[in-house]
Write a protein that holds these residues in place. Sequence first.
Motif, PDB file in Angstrom:
ATOM      1  N   LEU A  37      -0.400   0.113 -10.147  1.00 58.40           N
ATOM      2  CA  LEU A  37      -1.705  -0.544 -10.248  1.00 58.40           C
ATOM      3  C   LEU A  37      -1.764  -1.574 -11.372  1.00 58.40           C
ATOM      4  O   LEU A  37      -2.584  -2.490 -11.330  1.00 58.40           O
ATOM      5  CB  LEU A  37      -2.801   0.508 -10.449  1.00 58.40           C
ATOM      6  N   LEU A  74       0.836  -1.202   0.000  1.00 54.40           N
ATOM      7  CA  LEU A  74       0.000   0.000   0.000  1.00 54.40           C
ATOM      8  C   LEU A  74       0.870   1.251   0.000  1.00 54.40           C
ATOM      9  O   LEU A  74       0.574   2.225  -0.695  1.00 54.40           O
ATOM     10  CB  LEU A  74      -0.946  -0.006   1.196  1.00 54.40           C
ATOM     11  N   LEU A  97       1.999   2.472  -3.339  1.00 56.44           N
ATOM     12  CA  LEU A  97       1.011   3.281  -4.054  1.00 56.44           C
ATOM     13  C   LEU A  97       0.882   4.673  -3.444  1.00 56.44           C
ATOM     14  O   LEU A  97       0.818   5.669  -4.161  1.00 56.44           O
ATOM     15  CB  LEU A  97      -0.351   2.574  -4.033  1.00 56.44           C
ATOM     16  N   LEU A  98       0.844   4.733  -2.135  1.00 57.63           N
ATOM     17  CA  LEU A  98       0.607   6.016  -1.465  1.00 57.63           C
ATOM     18  C   LEU A  98       1.784   6.982  -1.575  1.00 57.63           C
ATOM     19  O   LEU A  98       1.587   8.196  -1.552  1.00 57.63           O
ATOM     20  CB  LEU A  98       0.257   5.778   0.004  1.00 57.63           C
ATOM     21  N   ILE A 130      -2.709  -4.527  -4.667  1.00 55.67           N
ATOM     22  CA  ILE A 130      -2.534  -3.151  -4.185  1.00 55.67           C
ATOM     23  C   ILE A 130      -3.850  -2.379  -4.320  1.00 55.67           C
ATOM     24  O   ILE A 130      -4.239  -1.645  -3.414  1.00 55.67           O
ATOM     25  CB  ILE A 130      -1.374  -2.457  -4.920  1.00 55.67           C
ATOM     26  N   TRP A 131      -4.544  -2.539  -5.439  1.00 62.02           N
ATOM     27  CA  TRP A 131      -5.843  -1.877  -5.615  1.00 62.02           C
ATOM     28  C   TRP A 131      -6.815  -2.356  -4.540  1.00 62.02           C
ATOM     29  O   TRP A 131      -7.563  -1.569  -3.968  1.00 62.02           O
ATOM     30  CB  TRP A 131      -6.397  -2.134  -7.018  1.00 62.02           C
ATOM     31  N   TYR A 191      -5.980  -0.698  -1.259  1.00 57.00           N
ATOM     32  CA  TYR A 191      -6.410   0.704  -1.304  1.00 57.00           C
ATOM     33  C   TYR A 191      -7.923   0.808  -1.073  1.00 57.00           C
ATOM     34  O   TYR A 191      -8.376   1.561  -0.217  1.00 57.00           O
ATOM     35  CB  TYR A 191      -6.010   1.307  -2.657  1.00 57.00           C
ATOM     36  N   THR A 192      -8.675   0.040  -1.830  1.00 59.12           N
ATOM     37  CA  THR A 192     -10.138   0.125  -1.716  1.00 59.12           C
ATOM     38  C   THR A 192     -10.624  -0.408  -0.369  1.00 59.12           C
ATOM     39  O   THR A 192     -11.549   0.156   0.220  1.00 59.12           O
ATOM     40  CB  THR A 192     -10.840  -0.621  -2.867  1.00 59.12           C
ATOM     41  N   PHE A 200      -8.478   9.072  -0.671  1.00 58.75           N
ATOM     42  CA  PHE A 200      -7.797   8.429   0.455  1.00 58.75           C
ATOM     43  C   PHE A 200      -7.600   9.413   1.603  1.00 58.75           C
ATOM     44  O   PHE A 200      -7.808   9.063   2.763  1.00 58.75           O
ATOM     45  CB  PHE A 200      -6.456   7.841   0.010  1.00 58.75           C
ATOM     46  N   MET A 216      -7.409   9.770  -6.589  1.00 63.25           N
ATOM     47  CA  MET A 216      -7.063   8.720  -5.632  1.00 63.25           C
ATOM     48  C   MET A 216      -6.526   9.320  -4.339  1.00 63.25           C
ATOM     49  O   MET A 216      -6.874   8.876  -3.242  1.00 63.25           O
ATOM     50  CB  MET A 216      -6.033   7.766  -6.237  1.00 63.25           C
ATOM     51  N   TYR A 217      -5.692  10.341  -4.458  1.00 61.88           N
ATOM     52  CA  TYR A 217      -5.159  10.987  -3.264  1.00 61.88           C
ATOM     53  C   TYR A 217      -6.291  11.632  -2.459  1.00 61.88           C
ATOM     54  O   TYR A 217      -6.384  11.440  -1.247  1.00 61.88           O
ATOM     55  CB  TYR A 217      -4.106  12.047  -3.604  1.00 61.88           C
TER      56      TYR A 217
END
Length: 148
Positions: free
Chosen positions: A72, A6, A9-10, A81-82, A85-86, A140, A136-137
């Motif tokens: 992704l 994660l 991605l972040l 990873i998706w 995130y979700t 989140f 996405m940012y």
Amino acid sequence: EESELLLRLLTPLCKLYTAKCAVYCASEGIEAMGGIGYLETSGMPTLLRDAQVLPVWEGTTNVLSLDVLRVLQHKKYGAQIWKLYTSAIVENAMTDGDSDTAVLQVQFKRLSEFFDTYGQNRNICELYARDIAMSMYRVFAACLLYKH
């Protein structure tokens, strides 16, 4: 291992968004101070110049957005990873009937629908890479703000 995935991605999401925000905030600070903020002795022009270089040093938003897509679309870890995130968003801010998160839920649904429809289409994703990464940012970050 999941938190590391994660974080992969972040990291580019945070870098691209905070670098852009730093420029905006420094500019607003100068404006708030009026003419004094424009003078070198106020220190504000230095802050603006330092902030202006962040989107370049940290990676341009275009490059970081493509990095988000690369994460992704990774063959081995992309789907996981998706899902991480979700799941983090659903677990922390998606309470049924909660009017406080209504806007967040709409934005999250739009983001999810986009990936369900176009996630495998590299050309479409690259065309909208910056919008995707910024969305996405924001989703989140809103989730984290709601949680805390």
